[in-house]
Design an enzyme around this catalytic site. Structure first.
Site, mmCIF file in Angstrom:
data_model
loop_
_atom_site.group_PDB
_atom_site.id
_atom_site.type_symbol
_atom_site.label_atom_id
_atom_site.label_comp_id
_atom_site.label_asym_id
_atom_site.label_seq_id
_atom_site.Cartn_x
_atom_site.Cartn_y
_atom_site.Cartn_z
ATOM 1 N N CYS A 38 0.847 -1.205 0.000
ATOM 2 C CA CYS A 38 0.000 0.000 0.000
ATOM 3 C C CYS A 38 0.881 1.253 0.000
ATOM 4 O O CYS A 38 1.722 1.449 0.881
ATOM 5 C CB CYS A 38 -0.908 -0.060 1.226
ATOM 6 N N CYS A 41 1.064 3.282 3.089
ATOM 7 C CA CYS A 41 1.812 2.632 4.174
ATOM 8 C C CYS A 41 3.311 2.842 3.933
ATOM 9 O O CYS A 41 4.078 3.030 4.882
ATOM 10 C CB CYS A 41 1.495 1.128 4.226
ATOM 11 N N TRP A 347 -4.451 -2.751 -11.526
ATOM 12 C CA TRP A 347 -4.511 -1.910 -12.736
ATOM 13 C C TRP A 347 -4.592 -2.812 -13.965
ATOM 14 O O TRP A 347 -5.399 -2.581 -14.859
ATOM 15 C CB TRP A 347 -3.252 -1.044 -12.869
ATOM 16 N N HIS A 351 -7.443 -2.810 -16.809
ATOM 17 C CA HIS A 351 -7.163 -2.463 -18.223
ATOM 18 C C HIS A 351 -7.645 -3.598 -19.123
ATOM 19 O O HIS A 351 -8.292 -3.373 -20.144
ATOM 20 C CB HIS A 351 -5.663 -2.235 -18.434
ATOM 21 N N HIS A 415 -6.137 8.206 -16.765
ATOM 22 C CA HIS A 415 -6.152 8.429 -15.318
ATOM 23 C C HIS A 415 -5.090 7.599 -14.609
ATOM 24 O O HIS A 415 -4.566 8.012 -13.575
ATOM 25 C CB HIS A 415 -7.558 8.197 -14.760
ATOM 26 N N ASN A 417 -2.253 7.195 -15.954
ATOM 27 C CA ASN A 417 -1.080 8.052 -16.172
ATOM 28 C C ASN A 417 -1.063 9.233 -15.207
ATOM 29 O O ASN A 417 0.007 9.684 -14.772
ATOM 30 C CB ASN A 417 -1.050 8.554 -17.624
ATOM 31 N N VAL A 419 -2.112 9.127 -12.169
ATOM 32 C CA VAL A 419 -1.577 8.570 -10.910
ATOM 33 C C VAL A 419 -0.059 8.385 -11.048
ATOM 34 O O VAL A 419 0.704 8.734 -10.136
ATOM 35 C CB VAL A 419 -2.272 7.226 -10.565
HETATM 36 C C1 LIG Z 1 -6.941 2.481 -8.269
HETATM 37 C C2 LIG Z 1 -5.534 2.684 -7.754
HETATM 38 C C3 LIG Z 1 -5.195 3.871 -7.125
HETATM 39 C C4 LIG Z 1 -3.907 4.037 -6.597
HETATM 40 N N1 LIG Z 1 -3.585 5.195 -5.939
HETATM 41 C C5 LIG Z 1 -2.354 5.328 -5.350
HETATM 42 C C6 LIG Z 1 -2.022 6.467 -4.577
HETATM 43 O O1 LIG Z 1 -2.823 7.373 -4.413
HETATM 44 N N2 LIG Z 1 -0.790 6.517 -3.991
HETATM 45 C C7 LIG Z 1 0.123 5.506 -4.114
HETATM 46 O O2 LIG Z 1 1.202 5.584 -3.575
HETATM 47 N N3 LIG Z 1 -0.166 4.421 -4.884
HETATM 48 C C8 LIG Z 1 -1.372 4.294 -5.489
HETATM 49 N N4 LIG Z 1 -1.671 3.185 -6.227
HETATM 50 C C9 LIG Z 1 -0.613 2.216 -6.533
HETATM 51 C C10 LIG Z 1 0.194 2.703 -7.739
HETATM 52 O O3 LIG Z 1 -0.623 3.274 -8.752
HETATM 53 C C11 LIG Z 1 0.937 1.562 -8.399
HETATM 54 O O4 LIG Z 1 0.007 0.556 -8.754
HETATM 55 C C12 LIG Z 1 1.986 0.939 -7.531
HETATM 56 O O5 LIG Z 1 2.847 1.940 -7.061
HETATM 57 C C13 LIG Z 1 2.806 -0.089 -8.354
HETATM 58 O O6 LIG Z 1 3.385 0.569 -9.459
HETATM 59 P P1 LIG Z 1 3.992 -0.138 -10.719
HETATM 60 O O7 LIG Z 1 5.308 0.456 -10.985
HETATM 61 O O8 LIG Z 1 3.946 -1.584 -10.549
HETATM 62 O O9 LIG Z 1 3.056 0.267 -11.960
HETATM 63 P P2 LIG Z 1 1.523 0.479 -12.003
HETATM 64 O O10 LIG Z 1 1.226 1.936 -12.018
HETATM 65 O O11 LIG Z 1 0.856 -0.312 -10.972
HETATM 66 O O12 LIG Z 1 1.151 -0.116 -13.431
HETATM 67 C C14 LIG Z 1 1.052 -1.502 -13.644
HETATM 68 C C15 LIG Z 1 1.429 -1.822 -15.051
HETATM 69 O O13 LIG Z 1 0.461 -1.257 -15.930
HETATM 70 C C16 LIG Z 1 1.098 -0.719 -17.072
HETATM 71 N N5 LIG Z 1 0.752 0.691 -17.125
HETATM 72 C C17 LIG Z 1 1.354 1.734 -16.522
HETATM 73 N N6 LIG Z 1 0.697 2.850 -16.804
HETATM 74 C C18 LIG Z 1 -0.333 2.510 -17.587
HETATM 75 C C19 LIG Z 1 -1.369 3.229 -18.208
HETATM 76 N N7 LIG Z 1 -1.470 4.564 -18.100
HETATM 77 N N8 LIG Z 1 -2.263 2.568 -18.977
HETATM 78 C C20 LIG Z 1 -2.169 1.244 -19.114
HETATM 79 N N9 LIG Z 1 -1.206 0.490 -18.545
HETATM 80 C C21 LIG Z 1 -0.306 1.123 -17.794
HETATM 81 C C22 LIG Z 1 2.561 -0.970 -16.945
HETATM 82 O O14 LIG Z 1 2.842 -2.159 -17.638
HETATM 83 C C23 LIG Z 1 2.747 -1.204 -15.470
HETATM 84 O O15 LIG Z 1 3.794 -2.066 -15.213
HETATM 85 C C24 LIG Z 1 -2.946 2.999 -6.750
HETATM 86 C C25 LIG Z 1 -3.309 1.810 -7.396
HETATM 87 C C26 LIG Z 1 -4.590 1.632 -7.878
HETATM 88 C C27 LIG Z 1 -4.978 0.337 -8.542
#
Ligand SMILES: Cc1cc2nc3c(=O)[nH]c(=O)nc-3n(C[C@H](O)[C@H](O)[C@H](O)COP(=O)(O)OP(=O)(O)OC[C@H]3O[C@@H](n4cnc5c(N)ncnc54)[C@H](O)[C@@H]3O)c2cc1C
Length: 665
Positions: A38, A41, A347, A351, A415, A417, A419
């Site tokens: 999280c 966290c 995510w 998607h 959205h 993106n 985040v």
């Molecule tokens: C609904 C939601 C809200 C969140 N809000 C927060 C928050 O407020 N604060 C916080 O710290 N964390 C938040 N998170 C967690 C954060 O967004 C990431 O999921 C987490 O940090 C893991 O990041 P990651 O590098 O694995 O990539 P992620 O952002 O989780 O992306 C997962 C995979 O999706 C693909 N991807 C990346 N961007 C896109 C896109 N634009 N369109 C399609 N595919 C894409 C890539 O292959 C990526 O590896 C949230 C997660 C979710 C599901």
């Protein structure tokens, strides 16, 4: 590193230790319940660590601890403590009896000073539950507000582990003492020696750290025998994850399955009661998974949810099921355990759902439904509370304006993106997977444009990129838990194109139908041992005991049955085997059959819900039990008639043989 390590001055609790340490303890406890994935966290961990450092001298009167609720082994204990979101901070007074006695410490975004004050405030209100190791902090007549008093208690607590010195407070209202020591300013500290002499402490500032430092340096003041009890569990020890070779252009079924496992068994299993809007959100989620042709042929049979009022939710009731019971992140694997994982998987699942909904079938509304399902799911179940609030704020702004199916796909993409942009460079970013505006130019050069030096997206190109990326042909089975099957076939199944999958599936369905016709009495059996044609169990099974409970608990079994009637009919039209109990049998690949729980086999047989083929052909809707009863009744009535016939016949004969009623003349 995990969020906390054994080097941190706090206790890492586990399922085995939590209740034992927190309940009935002579110490007061401040506990952070967190989920290592999280984001908030992760942000909060340095504050909790700093607080642990700050109050380490307060042991054993006050102890600090942390419990990782993302660890499935701790799921039950976190539920017992009523934890529904992360991070959650709770204060347990000494000798707390029940998990519910934990007092929520509001505002996890607070500073170390705020949290310290919150601990003292709760400590002061401990009454009879005063920790024996804690010095008497509360003078009888203290008219100062708690916040001010709290600051001054800290010195007494800071000196707790030191011997040959005692810290006491004197209030300005205690005129006799004030006069005796000649106190003129408040606050000020005086050192009173055994021989009765006293002097004002020569500190630079009348502040906690100055007093504490000075008192510790006095001759004769020594640290007591109390040792810091750092009991880090092996599970929580720092560990770097073994890297898995992942192709970032692919989507991994292992990630999708792990996410489903986590959403259904952990997140949805957390609330004590599933009812009202929360139950509605779960129904939507389940319905969407079933409605969208999820995984496009990768063997997911979705889904039964059983009404429950008790927390050991039905979602956990089936130990062996379609989805693996462990979690394997591949494309979503972080370089350390607290990076990526579940939120990445969530995510990815959404998607995939929006794109498959946009591509398949005539249902124009479905992609919009997927978005609102995600909104509901995140609002009601996503454990990272602040993430959920951020997402809800984004959704409230613009989700309702989404009209078309492609627009739904692009809404989620843009959205996500947004985040990514907010989190880029922050402490939740895995250094090996920096948060980028996605897809980056090397993945999709045609998605990017530059107009007068300003970057813009080519949304049409993004859309087709996303459709390609999340197409069934781009899903990889690597590292997902396989079910043993014939060697060469298994090897071939590690990657199958959609066409291949569908052909295979149809062939298997044909074979299955043939087998059913040949051996009707084996109906309900789950497959031959060693074959790849084990009938897959539903993720969640019906639990009859739970069906008797309350009115607002909805039987998702019947819900989904109604909801997907049309889908079921279509599936039946394609010669799908659709039992009353399996909501929807989606495409499956023989290599992906999951082992079935023995109890689900028994259940299926006992219930007699599976109909043999000839009955299905007749379409009568009778179960085998019904038929057996009919035959038994038929047999009994025949025997009865036969008995009556024989009785009357014998009687007639007997009468004929007897002399007449009238005496001979
Ligand atoms: C609904 C939601 C809200 C969140 N809000 C927060 C928050 O407020 N604060 C916080 O710290 N964390 C938040 N998170 C967690 C954060 O967004 C990431 O999921 C987490 O940090 C893991 O990041 P990651 O590098 O694995 O990539 P992620 O952002 O989780 O992306 C997962 C995979 O999706 C693909 N991807 C990346 N961007 C896109 C896109 N634009 N369109 C399609 N595919 C894409 C890539 O292959 C990526 O590896 C949230 C997660 C979710 C599901």
């Amino acid at each position: 590193r995990s969020l906390y390590s054994p080097d941190d001055p706090l206790e890492l609790l586990s399922a085995d230790t939590a209740e034992r340490r927190l309940l009935g303890s002579p110490s007061a406890w401040a506990v952070e319940f967190f989920a290592s994935w999280c984001g908030h966290c992760i942000h909060f961990a340095p504050t909790w660590r700093a607080l642990a450092e700050d109050v380490r001298e307060w042991r054993p009167a006050v102890m600090l601890a942390a419990l990782d609720c993302a660890d499935e082994a701790n799921q039950q204990v976190c539920a017992d403590f009523g934890i529904t979101g992360f991070p959650t901070l709770k204060f347990f007074r000494a000798f707390s009896k029940k998990a519910e006695d934990g007092i929520r410490i509001a505002h996890p975004a607070a500073t170390v000073a705020d949290l310290r004050r919150a601990i003292i405030t709760n400590l002061e209100q401990s009454g009879d539950a005063w920790p024996p190791a804690c010095p008497p902090l509360e003078p009888a007549r203290d008219s100062h507000p708690i916040s001010q008093r709290g600051d001054r208690f800290q010195v007494a607590l800071d000196l707790l582990q030191y011997e040959n010195v005692a810290v006491r407070r004197v209030l300005s209202s205690e005129e006799e003492l004030v006069e005796q020591f000649g106190v003129t300013t408040f606050p000020s500290a005086y050192l009173l020696l055994r021989n009765g002499s006293f002097s004002r402490l020569p500190v630079h500032a009348e502040a906690r750290s100055f007093y504490t430092y000075y008192l510790r340096t006095l001759s004769g003041v020594t640290r007591g025998s109390y040792r810091l009890n750092i009991t880090g569990s092996a599970v929580n020890e720092s560990r770097a994850l073994q890297p898995l070779q992942a192709d970032r252009s692919k989507v991994y079924v292992a990630d999708l399955e792990s996410t489903l496992h986590y959403t259904l068994r952990v997140e949805a299993g957390r609330p004590a009661v599933l009812a009202g809007a929360q139950l509605g959100a779960l129904k939507c989620y389940v319905a969407t998974l079933a409605k969208v042709d999820f995984l496009g042929g990768f063997g997911l049979e979705v889904l039964m949810v059983v009404p429950t009022r008790s927390r050991p939710s039905v979602l956990q009731a089936s130990p062996a099921a379609v989805l693996p019971t462990n979690i394997t992140w591949v494309g979503c694997r972080g370089s350390e355990p607290h990076f990526r994982g579940y939120p990445c998987g969530l995510w990815t699942v959404f998607h995939l759902l929006t794109i498959q909904a946009a591509q398949g079938g005539p249902d124009q509304e479905l992609p919009l439904e997927v978005l609102s399902t995600m909104r509901c799911y995140v609002k009601h179940f996503f454990g990272c509370q602040e993430c959920a609030q951020h997402f809800e704020a984004m959704a409230a702004k613009s989700m309702d304006q989404v009209k078309g199916r492609d627009e739904a796909v692009l809404w989620l993409w843009s959205h996500h993106n947004e985040v990514n942009a907010r989190l880029a460079g922050g402490d939740t970013e895995d250094p090996q997977f920096p948060k980028l505006q996605w897809p980056p130019p090397d993945m999709c050069p045609q998605c990017h444009r530059e107009q007068r030096g300003v970057h813009t997206w080519d949304e049409a190109a993004v859309l087709s990129f996303l459709k390609e990326r999340f197409s069934p042909g781009n899903l990889l089975l690597d590292h997902a838990v396989p079910i043993p099957r014939a060697g060469a076939e298994a090897a071939a199944s590690t990657r199958l194109s959609t066409a291949g999958l569908r052909e295979k599936e149809e062939e298997e369905e044909r074979k299955e139908e043939e087998k059913e016709t040949e051996k009707p009495d084996r109906e309900g059996e789950t497959g031959r041992p060693g074959s790849s044609e084990l009938r897959r169990p539903s993720i969640v099974r019906r639990n009859p005991r739970l069906q008797a409970v309350g009115e607002d608990i909805v039987d998702l079994d019947s819900f989904s049955e109604q909801h997907f009637k049309s889908k079921a009919l279509r599936a039946a039209g394609r010669h799908r085997r659709l039992s009353k109990r399996d909501t929807v049998a989606l495409h499956h690949d023989g290599g992906w059959e999951r082992l079935q729980a023995p109890e689900s086999r028994e259940e299926a047989e006992e219930g007699g819900l599976r109909r043999s083929p000839w009955l299905r052909v007749l379409g009568l809707g009778f179960s085998r039990l019904d038929v057996s009863l009919c035959i038994a009744l038929y047999f009994l009535s025949s025997m009865c008639l036969l008995g009556m016939y024989t009785f009357f016949r014998l009687r007639t004969r007997a009468r004929k043989g007897r002399p007449g009623f009238f005496p001979a003349a």
